[in-house]
Scaffold this active site. Structure first.
Site, PDB file in Angstrom:
ATOM      1  N   GLN A   1      -4.190  -2.032   9.182  1.00 15.34           N
ATOM      2  CA  GLN A   1      -4.904  -3.312   8.930  1.00 15.34           C
ATOM      3  C   GLN A   1      -4.965  -4.486   9.607  1.00 15.34           C
ATOM      4  O   GLN A   1      -4.677  -4.188  11.208  1.00 15.34           O
ATOM      5  CB  GLN A   1      -3.055  -3.376   8.256  1.00 15.34           C
ATOM      6  CG  GLN A   1      -2.995  -4.763   7.548  1.00 15.34           C
ATOM      7  CD  GLN A   1      -3.574  -4.831   6.516  1.00 15.34           C
ATOM      8  OE1 GLN A   1      -3.402  -3.957   5.767  1.00 15.34           O
ATOM      9  NE2 GLN A   1      -4.302  -5.450   6.063  1.00 15.34           N
TER      10      GLN A   1
ATOM     11  N   LYS B   1       0.595  -1.293  -0.261  1.00 13.52           N
ATOM     12  CA  LYS B   1      -0.209   0.018   0.248  1.00 13.52           C
ATOM     13  C   LYS B   1       1.161   1.402  -0.061  1.00 13.52           C
ATOM     14  O   LYS B   1       0.375   2.489  -0.885  1.00 13.52           O
ATOM     15  CB  LYS B   1      -0.954   0.072   1.284  1.00 13.52           C
ATOM     16  CG  LYS B   1      -2.119  -1.178   0.995  1.00 13.52           C
ATOM     17  CD  LYS B   1      -3.109  -1.546   2.291  1.00 13.52           C
ATOM     18  CE  LYS B   1      -3.732  -2.795   1.330  1.00 13.52           C
ATOM     19  NZ  LYS B   1      -4.267  -3.360   2.490  1.00 13.52           N
TER      20      LYS B   1
ATOM     21  N   ASP C   1     -11.657   2.457   3.565  1.00  7.11           N
ATOM     22  CA  ASP C   1     -11.448   1.057   3.511  1.00  7.11           C
ATOM     23  C   ASP C   1     -12.479   0.847   3.284  1.00  7.11           C
ATOM     24  O   ASP C   1     -13.662  -0.339   3.239  1.00  7.11           O
ATOM     25  CB  ASP C   1     -11.058   0.165   4.761  1.00  7.11           C
ATOM     26  CG  ASP C   1     -10.133  -0.491   4.581  1.00  7.11           C
ATOM     27  OD1 ASP C   1      -9.196  -0.854   2.108  1.00  7.11           O
ATOM     28  OD2 ASP C   1      -8.622  -1.506   5.034  1.00  7.11           O
TER      29      ASP C   1
END
Ligand code: NAP
Length: 301
Positions: free
Chosen positions: A97, A53, A120
């Site tokens: 994460q 990322k 997200d």
């Protein structure tokens, strides 16, 4: 029939080229898009994902803030980190994460992220938005699958879509997005009896179960579009999906490879959501009208 390959790497490359122009336009107006990635602990797979990322951000001109916290970080400290990032105007997207260490309540952490920076798409507000077809940030993996499907030129409305896997991050949002596009959607999971009886009816089969070799040719309709979200590492180190690629490609009309299909698109859509957030921040800099945040975006605004 041998299926045509849906090339996620090529589509990602093309989208990321376009991102560079959008980033340049933002920078010219004084906004450098920024994505904060929080990693708690030292899970090796998570480290790789975070590394990918951060690398994608660099490639596209997005500033990345990589926050690595030790495994035993108290939940209160993770929440305080998120609060700081929520208030930081240089940060347009915040990603935590997953998975988190067991002493941390994942839901509380996800709910702490500002809905305006939830790139997200896991905050309950965004999940609810998905249910009514009006979300701010579509979750990245299903969002990428949607674009991959569009490259085949197939009209989704009215098609039988079968999604194998019902997780909160892939299967369920995937099903909701395609329902929004007027497909007839079936969701299968580990307790589904006779999986093949469902998959064989699919015009579009999307598999996200994390089980290598789960989908074999007998389970696939001739001419189906098959999207393999699964990423599995075999004992010999090889990465495979959930679909028997070599067998199924002889029956499908289109198929995604693993690697090189859905994987690259997930990171690309994360950057897309971050840019979208930065562009909105710019538009709203002097505006009082925060209704803008709630504009529907699923159909490509
Ligand atoms: P997950 O949370 O473990 O969910 C797996 C889902 O598959 C569950 O709903 C489970 O059913 C279902 N399932 C398991 N075995 C099954 C079987 N034999 N038949 C039918 N359904 C079955 O996994 P996830 O996070 O959604 O990820 C799924 C896969 O996609 C993994 O391989 C993961 O690595 C991959 N992934 C890839 C990307 C990407 O960017 N390409 C992104 C995210 C995930 P129950 O609900 O009944 O347990």
């Amino acid at each position: 029939m041998t299926a045509q390959i849906i090339d996620g790497k090529a589509l990602s490359r093309q989208l990321r080229e376009g991102f560079k122009t959008r980033v340049a336009a933002l920078v010219e107006q004084g906004v450098t898009p920024g994505l904060a990635v929080i990693l708690v602990g030292d899970n090796p797979a998570s480290r790789v994902y975070v590394g990918n990322k951060v690398k994608a951000c660099e490639e596209c001109g997005v500033r990345s803030f990589h926050i690595a916290l030790p495994d035993d970080t108290p939940q209160a400290e993770v929440l305080a980190t998120i609060a700081r990032l929520n208030a930081d105007p240089a940060v347009h997207g915040i990603l935590i994460q997953l998975p988190l260490p067991p002493h941390i309540d994942g839901r509380s952490v996800l709910e702490a992220i500002s809905v305006h920076k939830d790139v997200d798409g896991f905050h309950l507000y965004n999940v609810g938005g998905l249910v009514v077809g009006n979300t701010i940030f579509p979750p990245c993996t299903p969002y990428g699958v949607q674009l991959l499907l569009d490259t085949t030129g197939t009209e989704v409305a009215g098609k039988n879509v079968v999604v194998v896997g019902a997780s909160n991050i892939v299967g369920k949002p995937m099903a909701l997005m395609l329902l929004q596009r007027e497909a007839t959607v079936t969701i299968c999971h580990a307790r589904t009896r006779d999986l093949a009886q469902h998959t064989i009816l699919a015009d579009i089969l999307i598999v996200a179960a994390g089980r290598p070799g789960l989908i074999v040719p007998q389970m696939v309709k001739h001419g189906a579009i098959v999207i393999d979200v699964g990423i599995n590492r075999l004992p010999d180190g090889k990465i495979v999906g959930d679909v028997d690629f070599n067998g199924v490609k002889e029956k499908a009309s289109w198929i995604t490879p693993v690697p090189g299909g859905v994987g690259p698109m997930t990171v690309t859509m994360l950057i897309e959501n971050t840019l979208r957030s930065a562009e909105r921040a710019l538009r709203l800099r002097h505006a009082d009208d925060y209704q803008e945040w709630e504009a529907p975006i699923l159909k490509g605004a």
